[in-house]
Design an enzyme around this catalytic site. Structure first.
Site, PDB file in Angstrom:
ATOM      1  N   ALA A  68       0.893  -1.167   0.000  1.00 33.72           N
ATOM      2  CA  ALA A  68       0.000   0.000   0.000  1.00 33.72           C
ATOM      3  C   ALA A  68       0.927   1.212   0.000  1.00 33.72           C
ATOM      4  O   ALA A  68       2.152   1.059  -0.034  1.00 33.72           O
ATOM      5  CB  ALA A  68      -0.906  -0.037   1.215  1.00 33.72           C
ATOM      6  N   ASN A  89       2.047   0.671  12.731  1.00 32.32           N
ATOM      7  CA  ASN A  89       1.744   1.286  14.033  1.00 32.32           C
ATOM      8  C   ASN A  89       1.272   0.215  15.004  1.00 32.32           C
ATOM      9  O   ASN A  89       0.126   0.203  15.447  1.00 32.32           O
ATOM     10  CB  ASN A  89       0.641   2.341  13.862  1.00 32.32           C
ATOM     11  CG  ASN A  89       1.197   3.703  13.508  1.00 32.32           C
ATOM     12  OD1 ASN A  89       2.328   4.041  13.854  1.00 32.32           O
ATOM     13  ND2 ASN A  89       0.401   4.494  12.809  1.00 32.32           N
ATOM     14  N   GLY A 131       3.831  10.195   7.178  1.00 31.79           N
ATOM     15  CA  GLY A 131       2.833  10.024   6.133  1.00 31.79           C
ATOM     16  C   GLY A 131       3.474   9.528   4.852  1.00 31.79           C
ATOM     17  O   GLY A 131       4.629   9.098   4.843  1.00 31.79           O
ATOM     18  N   LYS A 178       6.589   5.828  19.263  1.00 31.15           N
ATOM     19  CA  LYS A 178       5.744   6.220  18.123  1.00 31.15           C
ATOM     20  C   LYS A 178       4.305   6.464  18.592  1.00 31.15           C
ATOM     21  O   LYS A 178       3.638   7.387  18.130  1.00 31.15           O
ATOM     22  CB  LYS A 178       5.782   5.139  17.024  1.00 31.15           C
ATOM     23  CG  LYS A 178       4.832   5.414  15.850  1.00 31.15           C
ATOM     24  CD  LYS A 178       5.216   6.670  15.121  1.00 31.15           C
ATOM     25  CE  LYS A 178       4.318   7.256  14.085  1.00 31.15           C
ATOM     26  NZ  LYS A 178       3.125   6.706  13.621  1.00 31.15           N
ATOM     27  N   HIS A 203       4.288   9.765  20.206  1.00 38.12           N
ATOM     28  CA  HIS A 203       4.357  10.751  19.108  1.00 38.12           C
ATOM     29  C   HIS A 203       2.954  10.999  18.558  1.00 38.12           C
ATOM     30  O   HIS A 203       2.537  12.133  18.356  1.00 38.12           O
ATOM     31  CB  HIS A 203       5.285  10.226  18.005  1.00 38.12           C
ATOM     32  CG  HIS A 203       5.144  10.959  16.699  1.00 38.12           C
ATOM     33  ND1 HIS A 203       4.075  10.745  15.840  1.00 38.12           N
ATOM     34  CD2 HIS A 203       5.898  11.910  16.111  1.00 38.12           C
ATOM     35  CE1 HIS A 203       4.179  11.528  14.787  1.00 38.12           C
ATOM     36  NE2 HIS A 203       5.290  12.247  14.925  1.00 38.12           N
ATOM     37  N   ASN A 204       2.221   9.932  18.327  1.00 39.71           N
ATOM     38  CA  ASN A 204       0.880  10.089  17.770  1.00 39.71           C
ATOM     39  C   ASN A 204      -0.059  10.768  18.758  1.00 39.71           C
ATOM     40  O   ASN A 204      -0.920  11.553  18.362  1.00 39.71           O
ATOM     41  CB  ASN A 204       0.311   8.726  17.349  1.00 39.71           C
ATOM     42  CG  ASN A 204       0.863   8.272  16.014  1.00 39.71           C
ATOM     43  OD1 ASN A 204       1.955   8.692  15.627  1.00 39.71           O
ATOM     44  ND2 ASN A 204       0.146   7.422  15.322  1.00 39.71           N
ATOM     45  N   GLU A 262       0.626  14.226  18.443  1.00 40.61           N
ATOM     46  CA  GLU A 262       0.017  14.632  17.147  1.00 40.61           C
ATOM     47  C   GLU A 262      -1.473  14.955  17.359  1.00 40.61           C
ATOM     48  O   GLU A 262      -1.970  15.952  16.840  1.00 40.61           O
ATOM     49  CB  GLU A 262       0.196  13.465  16.169  1.00 40.61           C
ATOM     50  CG  GLU A 262      -0.403  13.620  14.800  1.00 40.61           C
ATOM     51  CD  GLU A 262      -0.219  12.329  13.974  1.00 40.61           C
ATOM     52  OE1 GLU A 262       0.935  11.916  13.742  1.00 40.61           O
ATOM     53  OE2 GLU A 262      -1.239  11.721  13.578  1.00 40.61           O
ATOM     54  N   LYS A 284      -7.497   5.869  14.461  1.00 44.93           N
ATOM     55  CA  LYS A 284      -7.191   4.454  14.258  1.00 44.93           C
ATOM     56  C   LYS A 284      -6.773   3.784  15.558  1.00 44.93           C
ATOM     57  O   LYS A 284      -6.686   2.571  15.616  1.00 44.93           O
ATOM     58  CB  LYS A 284      -6.088   4.302  13.219  1.00 44.93           C
ATOM     59  CG  LYS A 284      -6.538   4.709  11.835  1.00 44.93           C
ATOM     60  CD  LYS A 284      -5.677   4.096  10.755  1.00 44.93           C
ATOM     61  CE  LYS A 284      -5.920   4.800   9.449  1.00 44.93           C
ATOM     62  NZ  LYS A 284      -5.315   6.158   9.456  1.00 44.93           N
ATOM     63  N   ARG A 299     -11.694   9.874  51.471  1.00 48.30           N
ATOM     64  CA  ARG A 299     -11.351   8.444  51.342  1.00 48.30           C
ATOM     65  C   ARG A 299     -11.199   7.814  52.721  1.00 48.30           C
ATOM     66  O   ARG A 299     -11.615   6.692  52.984  1.00 48.30           O
ATOM     67  CB  ARG A 299     -10.047   8.274  50.542  1.00 48.30           C
ATOM     68  CG  ARG A 299     -10.161   8.651  49.078  1.00 48.30           C
ATOM     69  CD  ARG A 299      -8.826   8.546  48.360  1.00 48.30           C
ATOM     70  NE  ARG A 299      -8.392   7.172  48.209  1.00 48.30           N
ATOM     71  CZ  ARG A 299      -7.319   6.639  48.768  1.00 48.30           C
ATOM     72  NH1 ARG A 299      -6.548   7.390  49.547  1.00 48.30           N
ATOM     73  NH2 ARG A 299      -7.013   5.380  48.575  1.00 48.30           N
ATOM     74  N   HIS A 329      -9.124   4.664  54.371  1.00 45.32           N
ATOM     75  CA  HIS A 329      -8.012   4.484  53.422  1.00 45.32           C
ATOM     76  C   HIS A 329      -6.716   5.134  53.901  1.00 45.32           C
ATOM     77  O   HIS A 329      -5.708   5.021  53.224  1.00 45.32           O
ATOM     78  CB  HIS A 329      -8.410   5.019  52.039  1.00 45.32           C
ATOM     79  CG  HIS A 329      -9.478   4.193  51.394  1.00 45.32           C
ATOM     80  ND1 HIS A 329      -9.297   2.862  51.080  1.00 45.32           N
ATOM     81  CD2 HIS A 329     -10.752   4.494  51.028  1.00 45.32           C
ATOM     82  CE1 HIS A 329     -10.398   2.388  50.529  1.00 45.32           C
ATOM     83  NE2 HIS A 329     -11.301   3.353  50.501  1.00 45.32           N
TER      84      HIS A 329
HETATM   85  C1  6PG Z   1       2.465   9.460  11.291  1.00 48.21           C
HETATM   86  C2  6PG Z   1       0.995   9.342  11.629  1.00 48.21           C
HETATM   87  C3  6PG Z   1       0.401   8.067  11.157  1.00 48.21           C
HETATM   88  C4  6PG Z   1      -1.055   7.845  11.636  1.00 48.21           C
HETATM   89  C5  6PG Z   1      -2.032   8.825  11.107  1.00 48.21           C
HETATM   90  C6  6PG Z   1      -3.481   8.496  11.374  1.00 48.21           C
HETATM   91  O1  6PG Z   1       3.206   9.686  12.232  1.00 48.21           O
HETATM   92  O2  6PG Z   1       2.839   9.366  10.126  1.00 48.21           O
HETATM   93  O3  6PG Z   1       0.871   9.362  13.032  1.00 48.21           O
HETATM   94  O4  6PG Z   1       1.181   7.032  11.670  1.00 48.21           O
HETATM   95  O5  6PG Z   1      -1.461   6.612  11.194  1.00 48.21           O
HETATM   96  O6  6PG Z   1      -1.753  10.085  11.598  1.00 48.21           O
HETATM   97  O7  6PG Z   1      -3.777   8.373  12.724  1.00 48.21           O
HETATM   98  P1  6PG Z   1      -5.285   8.460  13.224  1.00 48.21           P
HETATM   99  O8  6PG Z   1      -6.132   7.766  12.220  1.00 48.21           O
HETATM  100  O9  6PG Z   1      -5.326   7.788  14.547  1.00 48.21           O
HETATM  101  O10 6PG Z   1      -5.594   9.919  13.285  1.00 48.21           O
END
Ligand code: 6PG
Length: 465
Positions: free
Chosen positions: A2, A93, A121, A173, A176-177, A180, A251, A434, A440
């Site tokens: 892909a 991922n 990407g 990673k 990182h996301n 993001e 995702k 608590r 507690h």
């Molecule tokens: C990257 C991105 C990538 C991720 C998309 C979609 O670092 O190139 O993080 O890995 O798959 O950004 O993520 P979502 O569908 O969760 O928004």
């Protein structure tokens, strides 16, 4: 094969490496070789056996399939064909816990496994992504040189380095996301404030982002926000952003970040609110039911919002959310004995990846200079940067509240900074409650030990230690 796999294969080939490509549906690999064969030395492998047969030893196989069961299926098919010492690198991922499991299972068979985070990407995969490999040192010695050449570079330094063993690369990673997610939600909240209370049109807001991209806010996501906001829908002539359904999908990596952060007990409130904001946006049925049912006596009065305050607030909020992400990497590394160097991350995130930003160069310097600082927010540069912009951040959150514009990430990061700055937190009352209902116990500010108050009796205090 892909788009990510294709582009990564082309990237390796363009750097002069001989690349054998295989795809379950052979036509996809065929079209890669047909369309881009002149870019490098490709071998088309019609079967996994052909692929394995085409590779020099130790074999270095990069698997790029949809994370989850697909990865296990490929590994199950591939492993019987491999020899001891061969390397399987999963560049998808994957969840870091899956990577740890796969690493251990393959180690028993003498196969070396790497969990490789790749960000950037489709363009990044082709032209140089940021790469976060997690594997043993001897595996990196065989694999790293290829990954480093294919990665983005800043001042001749590759945006790729060994993060740590087994799941460390995929963990990083994942974080990182998560960052993001919060970066994108902050940009979206900024847009919403400029559009609603600010009264600006998408094209004007695009200009604001374009201008900001020449400042301390320079980053890939701010750059592309300007592109998306200035785009006009071909069918209707309306701003593109007005014809897209307002339900953000995911995702799973943001959700995993939050789940893992809860397990580690590390507050990543910016990432959490950004992830929840996606869920809220997609909750269409509940949104419309509540919108219809909720009759509010008085609509918000509205508020002024200043573009300059938003610029400062966006920077401060980004810093806080990066600080939270780095805290999570530190805590995750300690939990799993990975020995991750946080300065490595900010260094390899400077280019190639989705969160690349000018800010990451300064973060690298601060983390390197103040290795013992328990938070990025405690380093002199960023303490000053956030302190200077805190009044603007507070005005932005005030304007959001006053105008009824939801700004969950701005609000969350401000509350986090206020909590960290507070001399006393109301957690003392939580402890009291608590102890009242569940014995507690609590600690005291004035002496060592653990205590319990006999709430149902004479309310005397007993030593519970
Ligand atoms: C990257 C991105 C990538 C991720 C998309 C979609 O670092 O190139 O993080 O890995 O798959 O950004 O993520 P979502 O569908 O969760 O928004």
């Amino acid at each position: 094969m892909a788009v990510m796999g294709r582009n990564l294969a082309r990237n390796f080939a363009r750097h002069g490496f001989r690349v054998a490509v295989h795809n379950r549906t052979t036509s996809k690999a065929e079209s890669l070789v047909r369309d881009f064969g002149d870019e490098g030395d490709f071998t088309l492998a019609r079967s996994l056996e052909d692929l394995v047969g085409a590779l020099e030893r130790p074999r270095r196989i990069v698997v790029m399939v949809k994370a989850g069961e697909g990865t296990d299926a490929v590994i199950d098919e591939l492993v019987p064909l491999l020899d001891e010492g061969d390397i399987v690198a999963d560049a998808g991922n994957a969840h870091f816990a899956d990577t740890r499991r796969r690493h251990d299972a393959l180690a028993e068979k003498g196969i070396r496994y790497a969990g490789v985070g790749v960000s950037g990407g489709e363009v990044g995969a082709l032209e140089g992504p940021s790469i976060m490999p997690g594997c043993d040192g001897d595996t990196y010695a065989e694999l790293g040189p290829f990954l480093e050449v294919a990665s983005a570079h800043v001042d001749d330094e590759p945006c790729c380095t060994l993060i740590g063993p087994d799941g460390a690369g995929h963990f990083v990673k994942m974080v990182h996301n998560g960052i993001e997610y919060s970066d994108m939600q902050l940009i979206a909240e900024t847009y919403d404030l400029l559009r609603g209370p600010g009264g600006q049109e998408p094209a004007d807001i695009a200009d604001v982002f374009r201008e900001w991209n020449g400042t301390e806010l320079e980053s890939y996501l701010v750059e592309i926000a300007a592109e998306v906001l200035s785009h006009t829908d071909g069918d209707t002539g309306r701003p593109f952003v007005d014809v897209v359904r307002d339900a953000a999908e995911q995702k799973g990596t943001g959700r995993w970040t939050v789940q893992t952060a809860l397990d580690l007990g590390v507050p990543v409130t910016g990432i959490a609110e950004a992830t929840m904001a996606r869920s809220t946006s997609g909750d269409t049925e509940r949104r419309s039911a509540v919108r219809e049912a909720l009759e509010v006596a008085q609509e918000p009065a509205g508020a002024e919002v200043s573009v300059d305050d938003l610029r400062q607030a966006l920077y401060a909020a980004k810093v806080v959310s990066y600080a939270q992400g780095l805290d999570m990497v530190r805590d995750g590394s300690a939990e799993h004995d990975w020995d991750i160097d946080p300065a490595d991350l900010s260094r390899i995130w400077r280019d190639g990846c989705i969160i690349r930003a000018r800010l990451l160069g300064d973060i690298t310097d601060a983390v390197e200079e103040h290795r013992d600082a328990p938070s990025l927010l405690a380093t002199p540069t960023f303490a000053a940067a956030v302190a200077d912009r805190l009044p603007a951040l507070r005005r932005v959150v005030t304007a959001a509240v006053a105008s009824g514009t939801p700004a969950p990430v701005y609000s969350a990061v401000l509350a986090y900074v206020d909590a960290l700055r507070a001399e006393r937190l109301p957690a003392a009352l939580v402890q009291g409650l608590r102890d009242y209902f569940g014995a507690h116990t609590y600690e005291r500010v004035d002496r060592e030990g653990t205590f319990h108050t006999l709430w149902a009796e004479d309310r005397s205090e007993v030593d519970a230690g």
